[in-house]
Design a protein around this motif. Sequence first.
Motif, PDB file in Angstrom:
ATOM      1  N   GLY A   1       3.013   3.675  -5.567  1.00  0.00           N
ATOM      2  CA  GLY A   1       4.088   3.033  -4.807  1.00  0.00           C
ATOM      3  C   GLY A   1       4.389   3.774  -3.522  1.00  0.00           C
ATOM      4  N   ARG A   2       4.369   5.104  -3.602  1.00  0.00           N
ATOM      5  CA  ARG A   2       4.621   5.888  -2.388  1.00  0.00           C
ATOM      6  C   ARG A   2       3.540   5.649  -1.347  1.00  0.00           C
ATOM      7  NH1 ARG A   2       6.141  10.848  -5.918  1.00  0.00           N
ATOM      8  NH2 ARG A   2       8.401  10.725  -6.011  1.00  0.00           N
TER       9      ARG A   2
ATOM     10  N   ARG B   1       1.782   3.032  -1.091  1.00  0.00           N
ATOM     11  CA  ARG B   1       1.961   1.666  -0.584  1.00  0.00           C
ATOM     12  C   ARG B   1       3.089   1.613   0.449  1.00  0.00           C
ATOM     13  NH1 ARG B   1      -0.164  -2.913  -2.138  1.00  0.00           N
ATOM     14  NH2 ARG B   1       0.959  -4.882  -1.932  1.00  0.00           N
ATOM     15  N   ILE B   2       4.146   2.340   0.159  1.00  0.00           N
ATOM     16  CA  ILE B   2       5.265   2.389   1.123  1.00  0.00           C
ATOM     17  C   ILE B   2       4.788   2.987   2.441  1.00  0.00           C
ATOM     18  CG2 ILE B   2       7.462   3.515   1.621  1.00  0.00           C
ATOM     19  CD1 ILE B   2       8.139   3.282  -1.346  1.00  0.00           C
TER      20      ILE B   2
END
Lengths: 188, 182
Positions: free
Chosen positions: B27-28, B30-31
């Motif tokens: 997720g990081r 992707r962010i």
Amino acid sequence: VFPGKSLWYLTRGTGAVALILLTISVVFGIAATMGAGGKRTPRFVIQGLHRNISLLVMVFLGLHVLTTVADHYVPIGWVDAVVPFSSPYKPLWVGLGALATDLLLALILSSLLRVHISPSLWRTIHWSAYLCWPITLIHGLGIGSDVHHQWMLVVNVACVFAVVVSVLLRVLRRDAVRLAMRSTMRSA
Amino acid sequence: VTRRHLKACWWQTSCMVTQPQAARDAGRRRIARLTGLTMAGSLALGGGFTVAAQAAYSGKSAAVPAPEVPLDDAELTAETDPSTAAPSLGATTSVEAATTTTTAPPLTTTLAPKVAASAPVVAPEPTTVAPEPETTAEPEQVTEPPTTQAPRPRVTAAPAPRPAPRPRPAPPARPATGSGGS
């Protein structure tokens, strides 16, 4: 460094981009509140994007203010950019921009200092985002030189459409949001 | 996960804490990737909007500095815009327009009534300015107003009539008396 009217054109370009980014940030904020997200894009990804894009809004807002003040074409100073309705040039429209800037600063600072303030206070301040966005839009419609140009019309209509749809979805799915909030609080 | 950590992550990352480590890392990333894309897109959009604003800017926007500009100037620039749209965009290279004698005559004809309408005091000056060869600089003043803001051309247009009176006090009259005396 900036020959001719480059600063004036940059002011308008950065203002339009700031409006678009603010719209995206508002939409992501609403989506995160609604508990949107899936396996590939979990909710914390949407929240992280919401936070980063909000900071990007501040960057473009700073450029917008900087180019406006540095242009010297219209008598808008640093104080006028922060203190609402103090500008001698179109005080209403410039004042709305200053008001939106203040609200955005309050939103960002309260989020950065969220650990040190109560959640209810932070949420109350964050509700002003629903006031900040329309003020920004009205500021652009009132003082923008490109309002009647097609590309700016497309930008404004797209931004209004995105925010209105997001708000409507949130209102319609209020019950789902409450359930998500409860589950979040329980997990925390 | 401590209680303090949960408090710090309240609302924004509380759901992140509950994710497994691999999902958090993904997720990081992707962010970071999406933020970079957004930043690049914003810069591209900003450049595009700036260029579009420059290209689409016309005499309509002269209403922005309305408090400083007389209505006559704004109206005249708006009228001259369609006819001189092409040279107006290249205001900085208006010297070329001055060299091309084909475009210069119509521009001077538009300037003459403009000056006469805005400032009647200056009206007699164009008669003396017209025959002068130095007035080739006038097309620069004419091409600038249609481009954008009126006040900026006004600043450049002000000094233009000033050089005109200089040839007026022509000293040949004195030699006439001097020669008669001597």
